[in-house]
Design an enzyme around this catalytic site. Structure first.
Site, PDB file in Angstrom:
ATOM      1  N   THR A 294      67.221  51.088  29.271  1.00  0.00           N
ATOM      2  CA  THR A 294      68.196  51.745  30.141  1.00  0.00           C
ATOM      3  C   THR A 294      69.098  50.738  30.841  1.00  0.00           C
ATOM      4  O   THR A 294      70.313  50.962  30.976  1.00  0.00           O
ATOM      5  CB  THR A 294      67.477  52.626  31.176  1.00  0.00           C
ATOM      6  OG1 THR A 294      66.752  53.655  30.507  1.00  0.00           O
ATOM      7  CG2 THR A 294      68.461  53.248  32.150  1.00  0.00           C
TER       8      THR A 294
ATOM      9  N   SER B 265      72.295  59.318  25.537  1.00  0.00           N
ATOM     10  CA  SER B 265      71.190  58.855  26.351  1.00  0.00           C
ATOM     11  C   SER B 265      70.922  57.410  25.943  1.00  0.00           C
ATOM     12  O   SER B 265      71.312  56.985  24.846  1.00  0.00           O
ATOM     13  CB  SER B 265      69.938  59.709  26.091  1.00  0.00           C
ATOM     14  OG  SER B 265      68.763  59.067  26.552  1.00  0.00           O
TER      15      SER B 265
ATOM     16  N   THR C 208      45.681  21.723  -8.054  1.00  0.00           N
ATOM     17  CA  THR C 208      45.089  22.949  -7.521  1.00  0.00           C
ATOM     18  C   THR C 208      43.964  22.548  -6.586  1.00  0.00           C
ATOM     19  O   THR C 208      43.182  21.645  -6.902  1.00  0.00           O
ATOM     20  CB  THR C 208      44.542  23.849  -8.638  1.00  0.00           C
ATOM     21  OG1 THR C 208      43.562  23.140  -9.388  1.00  0.00           O
ATOM     22  CG2 THR C 208      45.661  24.307  -9.576  1.00  0.00           C
TER      23      THR C 208
ATOM     24  N   SER D 167      58.722   7.090  15.523  1.00  0.00           N
ATOM     25  CA  SER D 167      57.690   6.745  16.491  1.00  0.00           C
ATOM     26  C   SER D 167      58.250   5.858  17.588  1.00  0.00           C
ATOM     27  O   SER D 167      59.139   5.037  17.357  1.00  0.00           O
ATOM     28  CB  SER D 167      56.534   6.022  15.790  1.00  0.00           C
ATOM     29  OG  SER D 167      55.577   5.577  16.727  1.00  0.00           O
ATOM     30  N   SER D 168      57.674   6.040  18.779  1.00  0.00           N
ATOM     31  CA  SER D 168      58.030   5.177  19.911  1.00  0.00           C
ATOM     32  C   SER D 168      57.169   3.925  19.947  1.00  0.00           C
ATOM     33  O   SER D 168      57.426   3.024  20.747  1.00  0.00           O
ATOM     34  CB  SER D 168      57.865   5.955  21.217  1.00  0.00           C
ATOM     35  OG  SER D 168      56.502   6.348  21.379  1.00  0.00           O
TER      36      SER D 168
END
Length: 466
Positions: free
Chosen positions: A101, A140, A187, A318-319
């Site tokens: 609404t 509505s 597999t 990466s850091s």
């Protein structure tokens, strides 16, 4: 801040004077500080709401319920919104109580105030154009909002389908590029039998094509709308012929082949089409995530993994570890897939929780569906453009895996027999030697016959041998 005073059943309320929204929207802003994501974040929905309101205005004018000048002003306001104007005025939170609404009233108020301006009146002077009396006439929330959600979702899914097509083409192009790259199929993460990298990438293209077909099938269910149902599907307060006329105008406005539901009471409470579509989105997400898992495995390494392919390096990984590159694009797609699976649960629970003649939880269905569709769209585009299109192969490595794998013995089984093949496999495992070398050393197959059996086209395409 300058304000104007508006009134509703709860009393007077101050609204920003410059705002196109009104008292109902202002209360909703206070009541639903949930996500911080306003309806304006979903432009397809805003435009769909404007389309529904324009179709309603045209219908009401055609049936003699609305003055021509008011209908024209409402229509013009809606056309401006569909062109991108006033989206910032759709400020209610996307998750809200009230079955949508507040979203419907946000649209009614913005359209009414813009129509007032076009007619030379001040915002908030609702004597000439009222959000409920004129903009929401013969409607509505319970038919206008779901219809808008349907229209918005149909349009959003078009973008997803196009993005999937682009990704499918990217994989198909790699399938051609890698058609002669011999590799080992696996597999259960164990060596199986030879194939080509082209076959592997072609599979991903086929899966996307199948899923796109399922998506196109699922979205057709959303073309049935309940506009004209009003509150619960009986059409109370809508004149005879309204539903069919409104649908005709909405088709003209949107260009979509929409139809009026045969049973509006059923259509007003049933969320089955959303559940079905969400299930297809989950299918797409699950299979897309599986594909990304494969890409991460195939590119693992580069020294201690499979290292059969290289994904494009798009950022440092990466850091702390110099030189490290991570598969960040497949990883982000994986995370989108996780979100879509979670959204499917949300949509299922929301659809199940509706009671009697209305489902009050369509706002969360809209939110979850929109997130799934838009994020999957972005994920497919990013995966195609920043990953798949730049993948390269390591043919020497993939070939070496084939030659050193005991899985090769399966291809030689018809020529040397199962018992001999088992002995060769056991010795290859024990010594680390290649299967072809052992077969050649034992003289089990003539050299020219062995060379023929080990040709890539015969290993990877046995069914095509003459």
């Amino acid at each position: 801040m300058t304000t104007r005073t508006e009134h509703d059943l709860l009393g007077d309320k101050e609204v920003p004077a410059a705002a196109y929204w009104g008292v109902h929207t202002e209360r909703a802003r206070e009541n639903f500080p949930i996500t911080g994501t306003p309806v304006s974040a979903y432009p397809h929905l805003v435009e769909a709401l404007a389309s529904v309101k324009e179709a309603a205005a045209r219908t009401n004018a055609e049936l003699g319920l609305l003055d021509a000048d008011v209908a024209e002003a409402i229509g013009t306001a809606c056309q401006e919104i569909r062109a991108g104007a006033l989206h910032d005025q759709f400020v209610v939170d996307v998750i809200q109580g009230g079955a949508g609404t507040s979203t419907n009233m946000n649209a009614n108020e913005v359209i009414a105030n813009r129509a007032l301006e076009l007619l030379g009146h001040a915002r908030g002077d609702y004597h000439r154009v009222h959000p409920n009396e004129q903009v929401n006439l013969s409607q509505s929330t319970n038919d206008a909002y779901p219809t808008a959600v349907n229209v918005a979702t149909i349009i959003a899914v078009r973008d997803l389908s196009a993005a999937m097509t682009g990704l499918q083409r990217a994989f198909a192009a790699k399938a051609v590029e890698f058609q002669d790259v011999l590799k080992m199929g696996r597999t259960q993460l164990q060596d199986a039998v030879p194939m080509t990298l082209g076959q592997e990438f072609g599979t991903y293209a086929v899966m996307l094509g199948e899923d796109r077909q399922r998506l196109d099938e699922a979205v057709t269910l959303l073309h049935e709308i309940n506009l004209g149902a009003t509150a619960i599907g009986t059409g109370l307060n809508a004149p005879p012929g309204y539903a069919e006329t409104a649908c005709r105008h909405l088709v003209e406005i949107t260009g979509l082949p929409l139809t009026t539901a045969s049973d509006l009471v059923e259509a007003t409470q049933d969320c089955g089409a959303f559940v079905h579509l969400s299930g297809v989105l989950k299918r797409i997400a699950v299979k897309l995530s599986k594909t990304c898992n494969d890409l991460r495995l195939l590119s693992s390494g580069p020294r201690a993994g499979l290292n059969e392919i290289d994904l494009p390096a798009v950022q440092a990984g990466s850091s702390i570890m110099p030189g490290k590159i991570n598969p960040v694009i497949p990883e982000v797609v994986n995370q989108v897939a996780f979100e879509v699976v979670g959204n499917d649960v949300t949509i299922s629970m929301a659809a199940e929780s509706g009671q009697l003649q209305l489902n009050a939880f369509e706002p969360i269905i809209l939110h979850a569906l929109s997130e799934s569709v838009t994020h999957l769209t972005a994920a497919c585009r990013v995966l195609a453009e920043r990953c798949v299109s730049g993948i390269t192969a390591h043919p020497d490595i993939t070939r070496a895996y084939v030659e050193n794998s005991i899985g090769l013995v399966t291809a030689l089984n018809p020529a040397i027999g199962y018992a001999k093949a088992t002995e060769i496999a056991r010795e290859a495992l024990a010594t680390g030697r290649g299967v072809a070398d052992l077969v050649r050393e034992r003289g089990l197959v003539p050299a020219d016959r062995l060379a023929e059996l080990l040709r890539p086209e015969n290993l990877a395409h046995p069914r095509e041998r003459s």
